[in-house]
Design a protein around this motif. Sequence first.
Motif, mmCIF file in Angstrom:
data_model
loop_
_atom_site.group_PDB
_atom_site.id
_atom_site.type_symbol
_atom_site.label_atom_id
_atom_site.label_comp_id
_atom_site.label_asym_id
_atom_site.label_seq_id
_atom_site.Cartn_x
_atom_site.Cartn_y
_atom_site.Cartn_z
ATOM 1 N N GLY A 129 32.178 -3.599 -70.089
ATOM 2 C CA GLY A 129 30.805 -4.051 -70.290
ATOM 3 C C GLY A 129 30.740 -5.550 -70.565
ATOM 4 O O GLY A 129 31.487 -6.074 -71.385
ATOM 5 N N HIS A 130 29.842 -6.251 -69.882
ATOM 6 C CA HIS A 130 29.679 -7.694 -70.065
ATOM 7 C C HIS A 130 28.225 -8.075 -69.822
ATOM 8 O O HIS A 130 27.478 -7.356 -69.137
ATOM 9 N N THR A 131 27.831 -9.227 -70.375
ATOM 10 C CA THR A 131 26.499 -9.761 -70.092
ATOM 11 C C THR A 131 26.443 -10.305 -68.676
ATOM 12 O O THR A 131 25.543 -9.973 -67.895
ATOM 13 N N LEU A 132 27.401 -11.159 -68.324
ATOM 14 C CA LEU A 132 27.478 -11.775 -66.993
ATOM 15 C C LEU A 132 28.938 -11.796 -66.554
ATOM 16 O O LEU A 132 29.824 -12.081 -67.368
ATOM 17 N N ILE A 133 29.191 -11.496 -65.277
ATOM 18 C CA ILE A 133 30.552 -11.572 -64.751
ATOM 19 C C ILE A 133 30.561 -12.302 -63.418
ATOM 20 O O ILE A 133 29.523 -12.422 -62.748
ATOM 21 N N GLY A 134 31.748 -12.766 -63.027
ATOM 22 C CA GLY A 134 31.901 -13.383 -61.717
ATOM 23 C C GLY A 134 31.749 -12.352 -60.613
ATOM 24 O O GLY A 134 31.845 -11.139 -60.840
ATOM 25 N N ASP A 135 31.504 -12.839 -59.405
ATOM 26 C CA ASP A 135 31.301 -11.984 -58.235
ATOM 27 C C ASP A 135 30.092 -11.068 -58.375
ATOM 28 O O ASP A 135 29.994 -10.046 -57.699
ATOM 29 N N ARG A 136 29.162 -11.422 -59.241
ATOM 30 C CA ARG A 136 27.949 -10.618 -59.410
ATOM 31 C C ARG A 136 26.764 -11.579 -59.519
ATOM 32 O O ARG A 136 26.723 -12.427 -60.403
ATOM 33 N N ALA A 137 25.805 -11.429 -58.616
ATOM 34 C CA ALA A 137 24.630 -12.292 -58.604
ATOM 35 C C ALA A 137 23.496 -11.654 -59.391
ATOM 36 O O ALA A 137 23.496 -10.458 -59.651
ATOM 37 N N ILE A 138 22.510 -12.474 -59.779
ATOM 38 C CA ILE A 138 21.299 -11.942 -60.391
ATOM 39 C C ILE A 138 20.675 -10.942 -59.419
ATOM 40 O O ILE A 138 20.481 -11.226 -58.239
ATOM 41 N N GLY A 139 20.397 -9.764 -59.910
ATOM 42 C CA GLY A 139 19.897 -8.698 -59.056
ATOM 43 C C GLY A 139 20.953 -7.671 -58.722
ATOM 44 O O GLY A 139 20.646 -6.599 -58.229
ATOM 45 N N GLY A 140 22.246 -8.021 -58.979
ATOM 46 C CA GLY A 140 23.300 -7.039 -58.823
ATOM 47 C C GLY A 140 24.150 -7.143 -57.578
ATOM 48 O O GLY A 140 25.061 -6.343 -57.396
ATOM 49 N N ALA A 141 23.878 -8.106 -56.686
ATOM 50 C CA ALA A 141 24.688 -8.236 -55.472
ATOM 51 C C ALA A 141 26.136 -8.562 -55.835
ATOM 52 O O ALA A 141 26.406 -9.325 -56.761
ATOM 53 N N THR A 142 27.076 -7.991 -55.105
ATOM 54 C CA THR A 142 28.499 -8.215 -55.377
ATOM 55 C C THR A 142 29.158 -8.949 -54.211
ATOM 56 O O THR A 142 30.247 -8.600 -53.766
ATOM 57 N N ASP A 143 28.487 -9.967 -53.701
ATOM 58 C CA ASP A 143 28.968 -10.675 -52.504
ATOM 59 C C ASP A 143 29.614 -12.012 -52.840
ATOM 60 O O ASP A 143 29.561 -12.957 -52.052
ATOM 61 N N ASP A 144 30.228 -12.116 -54.009
ATOM 62 C CA ASP A 144 30.910 -13.332 -54.440
ATOM 63 C C ASP A 144 29.942 -14.487 -54.689
ATOM 64 O O ASP A 144 30.329 -15.651 -54.699
ATOM 65 N N ALA A 145 28.672 -14.173 -54.881
ATOM 66 C CA ALA A 145 27.692 -15.241 -55.105
ATOM 67 C C ALA A 145 27.751 -15.769 -56.530
ATOM 68 O O ALA A 145 27.338 -16.894 -56.790
ATOM 69 N N ASP A 146 28.261 -14.975 -57.472
ATOM 70 C CA ASP A 146 28.220 -15.289 -58.900
ATOM 71 C C ASP A 146 26.767 -15.388 -59.352
ATOM 72 O O ASP A 146 25.846 -15.255 -58.558
ATOM 73 N N TRP A 147 26.544 -15.620 -60.655
ATOM 74 C CA TRP A 147 25.161 -15.544 -61.143
ATOM 75 C C TRP A 147 24.426 -16.876 -61.082
ATOM 76 O O TRP A 147 23.214 -16.920 -61.222
ATOM 77 N N GLY A 148 25.132 -17.985 -60.896
ATOM 78 C CA GLY A 148 24.466 -19.288 -60.804
ATOM 79 C C GLY A 148 24.045 -19.802 -62.159
ATOM 80 O O GLY A 148 24.848 -20.341 -62.902
ATOM 81 N N ALA A 149 22.778 -19.644 -62.497
ATOM 82 C CA ALA A 149 22.259 -20.047 -63.808
ATOM 83 C C ALA A 149 21.137 -19.101 -64.190
ATOM 84 O O ALA A 149 20.361 -18.670 -63.341
ATOM 85 N N THR A 150 21.045 -18.802 -65.474
ATOM 86 C CA THR A 150 20.020 -17.857 -65.933
ATOM 87 C C THR A 150 19.729 -18.086 -67.403
ATOM 88 O O THR A 150 20.557 -18.663 -68.128
ATOM 89 N N LEU A 151 18.568 -17.650 -67.836
ATOM 90 C CA LEU A 151 18.192 -17.693 -69.237
ATOM 91 C C LEU A 151 18.279 -16.274 -69.782
ATOM 92 O O LEU A 151 17.499 -15.405 -69.395
ATOM 93 N N VAL A 152 19.238 -16.035 -70.672
ATOM 94 C CA VAL A 152 19.420 -14.715 -71.267
ATOM 95 C C VAL A 152 18.531 -14.619 -72.504
ATOM 96 O O VAL A 152 18.554 -15.505 -73.360
ATOM 97 N N THR A 153 17.740 -13.558 -72.616
ATOM 98 C CA THR A 153 16.832 -13.390 -73.757
ATOM 99 C C THR A 153 16.960 -11.979 -74.319
ATOM 100 O O THR A 153 17.321 -11.041 -73.602
ATOM 101 N N GLN A 154 16.631 -11.857 -75.597
ATOM 102 C CA GLN A 154 16.676 -10.548 -76.244
ATOM 103 C C GLN A 154 15.759 -10.543 -77.453
ATOM 104 O O GLN A 154 15.790 -11.465 -78.276
ATOM 105 N N SER A 155 14.932 -9.496 -77.580
ATOM 106 C CA SER A 155 14.102 -9.308 -78.766
ATOM 107 C C SER A 155 14.911 -8.535 -79.793
ATOM 108 O O SER A 155 15.513 -7.507 -79.475
ATOM 109 N N VAL A 156 14.920 -9.042 -81.040
ATOM 110 C CA VAL A 156 15.795 -8.487 -82.072
ATOM 111 C C VAL A 156 14.995 -8.245 -83.345
ATOM 112 O O VAL A 156 14.248 -9.114 -83.797
ATOM 113 N N PHE A 157 15.155 -7.060 -83.931
ATOM 114 C CA PHE A 157 14.584 -6.753 -85.241
ATOM 115 C C PHE A 157 15.665 -6.985 -86.293
ATOM 116 O O PHE A 157 16.760 -6.425 -86.199
ATOM 117 N N ALA A 158 15.379 -7.798 -87.276
ATOM 118 C CA ALA A 158 16.337 -8.057 -88.342
ATOM 119 C C ALA A 158 15.589 -8.236 -89.653
ATOM 120 O O ALA A 158 14.532 -8.873 -89.696
#
Length: 267
Positions: free
Chosen positions: A173-202
């Motif tokens: 399990g990982h947040t982002l890995i190589g060989d995986r594009a945004i949207g889930g494609a596995t064509d060696d595109a990698d993810w490029g750049a993205t803004l990771v967000t999460q709502s958290v109760f604390a």
Amino acid sequence: MNGSGHGMLARSMMGQRVGQPAMGHVIGRWLILLGAIGAFAFTPQANGGVIYFEDFSLQDGKGAIGPFPTLDVSGVDWTIDISAATLGAATDWFQVVDGRFDVRDVDGRSSWLSPLIDLSGVAGPVELSLWAGEDGDLETSDFLDVLYSIDGGPFVLIENWQGAGAAGALLQGHTLIGDRAIGGATDDADWGATLVTQSVFAANSLRIRVDVDTNANTERIRFDDVTVRAPTVPEPVTVPEPATLASFLAIAVVAGGLRRTRRRGER
């Protein structure tokens, strides 16, 4: 113009003096004004704000670099853990470069940890976010993980962000890995750049951890703008009572009635 005509105004075809608003216009203007006040009063006001923000500005060189490695986290409020990494050359690093945290050929899971972020005065969930980018030809063994700990508890992984990571037993399990594009494609595109967000109760505190691994000098993973933001809640508003609206209309009617047309000969 003669004396008897002094002060007379031209009349419109409907008998209304030009230059004097009709009674309907006077009331209409009051209603428009009240409507504008009401619209403004019901607009949500943002009272949330940034609780924590790290953009790594003026911190170049902070972190660790090979080959020894050399570690420097003086003057910053975050820490790192490179106990599982191998920084065997001067081109291997886990440090701030050009105002972003940069990871190059660390050969092992390396961790960046935020300070403990106090949330004791915050009601409701907070949003954590960070920018994550990559450069080079990554493989599925190269990854960036975003994790958070609530009130001193175990770290929780943000899994498979926008399909560009891995979930469950797949590669642990990982947040982002190589060989995986945004949207889930596995064509060696990698993810490029993205803004990771999460709502958290604390209830009281939050800590953020970013784990990264790359295994070649041509592979770079970077992250920046680590942010925790308070919730935005509409502030209480005060709107006119029905009696107040009626008072405004009564004033408009009286004001309109006082502005009657002068009769010929009146001074």
